[in-house]
Design an enzyme around this catalytic site. Structure first.
Site, PDB file in Angstrom:
ATOM      1  CG  PHE A 185      -1.898   1.106   1.151  1.00 49.58           C
ATOM      2  CD1 PHE A 185      -1.602   2.273   1.963  1.00 49.58           C
ATOM      3  CD2 PHE A 185      -3.166   0.930   0.603  1.00 49.58           C
ATOM      4  CE1 PHE A 185      -2.803   3.129   1.579  1.00 49.58           C
ATOM      5  CE2 PHE A 185      -4.311   1.948   0.650  1.00 49.58           C
ATOM      6  CZ  PHE A 185      -3.918   3.016   1.225  1.00 49.58           C
ATOM      7  CG  HIS A 187      -6.470  -5.502   4.467  1.00 46.18           C
ATOM      8  ND1 HIS A 187      -5.224  -5.672   4.280  1.00 46.18           N
ATOM      9  CD2 HIS A 187      -6.742  -4.006   4.467  1.00 46.18           C
ATOM     10  CE1 HIS A 187      -4.479  -4.622   4.628  1.00 46.18           C
ATOM     11  NE2 HIS A 187      -5.360  -3.503   4.667  1.00 46.18           N
TER      12      HIS A 187
HETATM   13  N1  LIG Z   1      -1.543  -8.174   3.615  1.00 50.24           N
HETATM   14  C1  LIG Z   1      -0.553  -7.576   2.810  1.00 50.24           C
HETATM   15  C2  LIG Z   1      -0.293  -6.305   3.052  1.00 50.24           C
HETATM   16  N2  LIG Z   1      -0.771  -5.511   4.027  1.00 50.24           N
HETATM   17  C3  LIG Z   1      -0.273  -4.204   4.521  1.00 50.24           C
HETATM   18  C4  LIG Z   1      -0.658  -2.917   3.761  1.00 50.24           C
HETATM   19  O1  LIG Z   1       0.428  -3.174   2.282  1.00 50.24           O
HETATM   20  C5  LIG Z   1      -0.149  -1.879   4.183  1.00 50.24           C
HETATM   21  O2  LIG Z   1       1.265  -1.737   4.837  1.00 50.24           O
HETATM   22  C6  LIG Z   1      -0.847  -1.634   5.601  1.00 50.24           C
HETATM   23  O3  LIG Z   1      -2.387  -1.726   5.367  1.00 50.24           O
HETATM   24  C7  LIG Z   1      -0.650  -0.195   6.409  1.00 50.24           C
HETATM   25  O4  LIG Z   1      -0.717   0.851   5.595  1.00 50.24           O
HETATM   26  N3  LIG Z   1       0.773  -5.708   2.233  1.00 50.24           N
HETATM   27  C8  LIG Z   1       1.447  -6.447   1.420  1.00 50.24           C
HETATM   28  O5  LIG Z   1       2.562  -6.052   0.712  1.00 50.24           O
HETATM   29  N4  LIG Z   1       1.138  -7.615   1.012  1.00 50.24           N
HETATM   30  C9  LIG Z   1      -0.002  -8.286   1.876  1.00 50.24           C
HETATM   31  O6  LIG Z   1      -0.322  -9.416   1.592  1.00 50.24           O
HETATM   32  C1  LIG Z   2      -3.441  -9.058   1.528  1.00 46.20           C
HETATM   33  C2  LIG Z   2      -3.953  -8.737   2.786  1.00 46.20           C
HETATM   34  O1  LIG Z   2      -4.035  -7.678   3.361  1.00 46.20           O
HETATM   35  C3  LIG Z   2      -4.253 -10.115   3.758  1.00 46.20           C
HETATM   36  O2  LIG Z   2      -2.805 -10.789   3.626  1.00 46.20           O
HETATM   37  C4  LIG Z   2      -4.577  -9.601   5.146  1.00 46.20           C
HETATM   38  O3  LIG Z   2      -5.005 -10.976   5.623  1.00 46.20           O
HETATM   39  P1  LIG Z   2      -6.533 -10.872   6.513  1.00 46.20           P
HETATM   40  O4  LIG Z   2      -7.355 -10.345   5.147  1.00 46.20           O
HETATM   41  O5  LIG Z   2      -6.551 -12.544   6.830  1.00 46.20           O
HETATM   42  O6  LIG Z   2      -6.473  -9.981   7.331  1.00 46.20           O
END
Ligand SMILES: Nc1c(NC[C@H](O)[C@H](O)[C@H](O)CO)[nH]c(=O)[nH]c1=O
Ligand SMILES: CC(=O)[C@@H](O)COP(=O)(O)O
Length: 153
Positions: free
Chosen positions: A57, A88
């Site tokens: 993100f 998410h």
């Molecule tokens: N679930 C994943 C994330 N989640 C975190 C977000 O990208 C971000 O850092 C957070 O929401 C704080 O702003 N990020 C990934 O790169 N890969 C994932 O699977």
């Molecule tokens: C891509 C994501 O944000 C995910 O890995 C977060 O996992 P969850 O949807 O089980 O909270």
């Protein structure tokens, strides 16, 4: 008929890489692939700079700063977004893809989308240097090609 195609030669190219630390096990392999692809096409290691961000993100903001800095000919964005139990995943994928595309269009600098968005860890591993290749390496070649293409047209 005139056809433009970017050559795969570095020619003093400077490349910025934004890498997301979330799922670092995958992203580190994407980064190795990207550096391998760049150096195999004569981009000097001293002309490659890497910025780590917490997650995918956060990639667009740092990609924007790199693209606007006039320090880089291209920016490569690397991450691994793997679906979890909630929605998410969808929000992260949508925002990082839209954000990366926006930076490229806004700055005119090639910003290459190297974020694997997968349903499970196995799919991510396949795209990080196993049976589906290495998306980081692929992005390196796209970056070199796009820089040279934009010089031609
Ligand atoms: N679930 C994943 C994330 N989640 C975190 C977000 O990208 C971000 O850092 C957070 O929401 C704080 O702003 N990020 C990934 O790169 N890969 C994932 O699977
Ligand atoms: C891509 C994501 O944000 C995910 O890995 C977060 O996992 P969850 O949807 O089980 O909270």
């Amino acid at each position: 008929m005139k056809v433009y195609e970017g050559k795969l030669v570095a020619d003093g190219m400077k490349v910025g890489i934004v890498a997301a630390r979330f799922n670092e096990f995958i992203v580190s392999k994407l980064l190795s692939g990207a550096i391998d692809g760049l150096t195999r096409h004569d981009v000097k290691e001293e002309n490659i700079e890497v910025a780590w961000v917490p997650g995918a993100f956060e990639i667009p903001l740092v990609a924007s700063k790199m693209a606007k800095s006039n320090k880089y000919d291209a920016v490569i964005c690397l991450g691994a977004v793997i679906r979890g139990a909630t929605t998410h995943y969808d929000y992260v994928c949508n925002e990082v893809s839209k954000g990366v595309a926006h930076v490229g269009l806004e700055t005119g600098i090639p910003v290459i989308f190297g974020v694997v968005t997968t349903e499970n860890i196995e799919q991510a591993i396949e795209r990080a240097g196993t049976k589906a290749g290495n998306k980081g390496y692929d992005c390196a070649l796209s970056a070199v090609e796009m820089v040279n293409l934009l010089k031609e047209i």
